[in-house]
Enzyme design. Structure first.
Site, PDB file in Angstrom:
ATOM      1  N   LYS A 101     -31.703   9.265  29.073  1.00 45.67           N
ATOM      2  CA  LYS A 101     -30.747   8.728  28.105  1.00 45.67           C
ATOM      3  C   LYS A 101     -30.991   9.304  26.719  1.00 45.67           C
ATOM      4  O   LYS A 101     -30.049   9.571  25.981  1.00 45.67           O
ATOM      5  CB  LYS A 101     -30.811   7.192  28.071  1.00 45.67           C
ATOM      6  CG  LYS A 101     -30.343   6.598  29.379  1.00 45.67           C
ATOM      7  CD  LYS A 101     -29.818   5.193  29.274  1.00 45.67           C
ATOM      8  CE  LYS A 101     -29.211   4.824  30.620  1.00 45.67           C
ATOM      9  NZ  LYS A 101     -28.953   3.442  30.837  1.00 45.67           N
ATOM     10  N   LYS A 123     -26.284  10.414  41.018  1.00 48.35           N
ATOM     11  CA  LYS A 123     -26.062   9.054  41.510  1.00 48.35           C
ATOM     12  C   LYS A 123     -24.724   8.500  40.999  1.00 48.35           C
ATOM     13  O   LYS A 123     -24.285   8.856  39.894  1.00 48.35           O
ATOM     14  CB  LYS A 123     -27.224   8.132  41.137  1.00 48.35           C
ATOM     15  CG  LYS A 123     -27.250   7.645  39.714  1.00 48.35           C
ATOM     16  CD  LYS A 123     -28.150   6.402  39.570  1.00 48.35           C
ATOM     17  CE  LYS A 123     -27.901   5.749  38.214  1.00 48.35           C
ATOM     18  NZ  LYS A 123     -28.402   4.409  38.081  1.00 48.35           N
ATOM     19  N   LYS A 183     -22.120   3.946  36.425  1.00 47.38           N
ATOM     20  CA  LYS A 183     -21.123   3.399  35.496  1.00 47.38           C
ATOM     21  C   LYS A 183     -20.942   4.320  34.307  1.00 47.38           C
ATOM     22  O   LYS A 183     -19.903   4.354  33.678  1.00 47.38           O
ATOM     23  CB  LYS A 183     -21.624   2.071  34.912  1.00 47.38           C
ATOM     24  CG  LYS A 183     -21.573   0.917  35.841  1.00 47.38           C
ATOM     25  CD  LYS A 183     -22.312  -0.258  35.186  1.00 47.38           C
ATOM     26  CE  LYS A 183     -22.933  -1.127  36.247  1.00 47.38           C
ATOM     27  NZ  LYS A 183     -23.989  -1.972  35.776  1.00 47.38           N
TER      28      LYS A 183
HETATM   29  P1  ATP Z   1     -25.436   2.970  35.986  1.00 47.69           P
HETATM   30  O1  ATP Z   1     -26.536   3.937  36.125  1.00 47.69           O
HETATM   31  O2  ATP Z   1     -24.388   3.063  37.025  1.00 47.69           O
HETATM   32  O3  ATP Z   1     -24.896   2.857  34.584  1.00 47.69           O
HETATM   33  P2  ATP Z   1     -27.284   0.981  36.210  1.00 47.69           P
HETATM   34  O4  ATP Z   1     -28.308   1.538  37.126  1.00 47.69           O
HETATM   35  O5  ATP Z   1     -27.559   0.931  34.763  1.00 47.69           O
HETATM   36  O6  ATP Z   1     -25.918   1.600  36.400  1.00 47.69           O
HETATM   37  P3  ATP Z   1     -27.502  -1.743  36.667  1.00 47.69           P
HETATM   38  O7  ATP Z   1     -26.448  -2.753  36.518  1.00 47.69           O
HETATM   39  O8  ATP Z   1     -28.561  -1.734  35.683  1.00 47.69           O
HETATM   40  O9  ATP Z   1     -26.795  -0.372  36.732  1.00 47.69           O
HETATM   41  O10 ATP Z   1     -28.107  -1.717  38.104  1.00 47.69           O
HETATM   42  C1  ATP Z   1     -27.939  -2.703  39.042  1.00 47.69           C
HETATM   43  C2  ATP Z   1     -28.590  -2.281  40.339  1.00 47.69           C
HETATM   44  O11 ATP Z   1     -27.813  -1.269  40.972  1.00 47.69           O
HETATM   45  C3  ATP Z   1     -30.000  -1.711  40.194  1.00 47.69           C
HETATM   46  O12 ATP Z   1     -30.837  -2.309  41.171  1.00 47.69           O
HETATM   47  C4  ATP Z   1     -29.832  -0.240  40.467  1.00 47.69           C
HETATM   48  O13 ATP Z   1     -30.972   0.320  41.050  1.00 47.69           O
HETATM   49  C5  ATP Z   1     -28.675  -0.233  41.453  1.00 47.69           C
HETATM   50  N1  ATP Z   1     -27.940   1.019  41.440  1.00 47.69           N
HETATM   51  C6  ATP Z   1     -27.265   1.555  40.383  1.00 47.69           C
HETATM   52  N2  ATP Z   1     -26.676   2.720  40.746  1.00 47.69           N
HETATM   53  C7  ATP Z   1     -26.978   2.926  42.060  1.00 47.69           C
HETATM   54  C8  ATP Z   1     -26.637   3.940  43.021  1.00 47.69           C
HETATM   55  N3  ATP Z   1     -25.874   4.965  42.709  1.00 47.69           N
HETATM   56  N4  ATP Z   1     -27.110   3.816  44.274  1.00 47.69           N
HETATM   57  C9  ATP Z   1     -27.876   2.757  44.621  1.00 47.69           C
HETATM   58  N5  ATP Z   1     -28.231   1.763  43.771  1.00 47.69           N
HETATM   59  C10 ATP Z   1     -27.788   1.829  42.510  1.00 47.69           C
END
Ligand code: ATP
Ligand code: LTN
Length: 334
Positions: free
Chosen positions: A114, A197, A200
């Site tokens: 980030k 991956k 969001k």
């Molecule tokens: P992003 O990276 O999409 O902005 P994030 O990881 O910040 O999302 P969170 O809301 O913090 O999203 O994560 C919620 C859960 O979703 C966490 O346990 C994270 O590991 C899981 N997660 C997020 N993206 C993926 C993915 N592409 N595949 C599997 N698990 C995921």
């Protein structure tokens, strides 16, 4: 014997969760609430690191709660709450920050990723201290297990290191938690860029399956998912990352094995396969979307659930925090 405890959190960053959030984390939350003493929170304080619009943050927090309920998180079988409703998260967060080395925090890959994308003066210190707040979330509840996606493995390791360090410095206080990271679904990839991956924060939403999007939109995105030049529907991450990702999605949502699906599509082309994946995804999400919208029609009901959750969470969190304050030598208020 009492049930083992789990804790997990999800950020209310967007209006909708995506398929990676569901398959990597929330699906496990729903399964574990039966066999475990489960604490699940919407981590709104963590979401502040991306400077959300206040109105949107408040609304997205409610939408997150409604989605969790629609996906099967059941407040009769777990404690569902909002992170900022339990002040102990920030209080233990500070203690965790004082326990963490600067170099140690600088090595967190999520921070590195980030901070590379944003220039120094615009990145908040919260992005740096984020993992220490996450450690506090977990340790406050003495969690045995933490269901998350693969991307969170390093943060869980840090949490374990901090808990071990605290226990050896001040006496046994924290249970050492373990990650609960499944092989299948732990990492769902972007449909347009199947080596990154699903996220969001991706630049374009065209590779993202959002749970609350209209069925036509998700069908279109799946049908235009990137594949490779071959014709064979076969699981092979190195040669066929796009098809492998779709196979994982199909298999985890339908409960059928990858081998079975490969057999079914033997001799058929990618078009048929993508059509079938789109149908499984859309039919799986249809009732989730309807239920979420229905729940959002009654915010009073959602707030009542959250009030009960916050009370249950506070009871556990305040006990851990007072033990911690005592151990580290803070003078109790007389
Ligand atoms: P992003 O990276 O999409 O902005 P994030 O990881 O910040 O999302 P969170 O809301 O913090 O999203 O994560 C919620 C859960 O979703 C966490 O346990 C994270 O590991 C899981 N997660 C997020 N993206 C993926 C993915 N592409 N595949 C599997 N698990 C995921
Ligand atoms: N950092 C996590 C969200 C999160 C979390 C937690 C997950 C915050 N606190 C506690 C598990 C346990 C993420 O998914 N990005």
């Amino acid at each position: 014997m009492s049930k083992p405890r789990v804790l997990s959190g999800i950020q209310p960053t967007n209006g909708s969760f995506h398929l990676g959030n569901y398959l990597g984390a929330v699906k496990q939350w729903v399964e574990l609430q039966e066999s475990h003493d489960a604490f699940y929170c919407v981590v709104d304080l963590h979401a502040l690191t991306s400077s959300p619009d206040p109105k949107e943050l408040r609304q997205n927090t409610l939408v997150s709660v409604a989605q969790l309920l629609a996906l099967g998180v059941d407040p009769e079988h777990c404690t569902l709450f909002i992170q900022s409703h339990v002040a102990e998260h920030n209080q233990l967060g500070w203690v965790m920050e004082c326990l963490t080395g600067f170099g140690e925090a600088s090595r967190m890959t999520q921070f590195k990723d980030k901070s590379q994308k944003i220039e120094n003066d615009r990145i908040g210190v919260g992005v740096f201290t984020y993992p220490m707040l996450m450690a506090a979330d977990i340790l406050l509840y003495q969690a045995d297990q933490v269901p998350v996606g693969e991307d969170q493995r390093q943060h869980i390791e840090l949490t374990r290191d901090l808990a071990t360090r605290f226990n050896s410095q001040y006496g046994k206080t924290f249970r050492i938690p373990e990650g609960y990271i499944l092989k299948e679904g732990a990492k769902i990839y972007d449909l347009q860029d199947p080596t990154s991956k699903m996220s969001k924060s991706a630049e374009s939403a065209s590779g993202l399956i959002e749970l609350l999007d209209a069925p036509e939109i998700n069908t279109k995105k799946i049908k235009s998912a990137v594949t490779d030049t071959g014709r064979e529907v076969r699981f092979d991450v190195a040669q066929k990352p796009g098809i492998s990702n779709l196979l994982t999605i199909y298999s985890t949502l339908s409960g059928r094995s990858v081998a079975e699906i490969e057999n079914e599509f033997d001799g058929k082309g990618y078009g048929d396969f993508k059509g079938a994946v789109a149908e499984v995804v859309v039919e799986y999400l249809r009732p989730v979307r309807t239920k979420t919208l229905e729940l959002l029609g009654d915010p009073g009901h959602l707030n009542a659930i959250l009030r009960v959750g916050a009370d249950k969470a506070s009871a556990v969190a305040s006990k851990t925090l007072s033990d911690v304050y005592e151990r580290i030598g803070l003078l109790a208020r007389g």
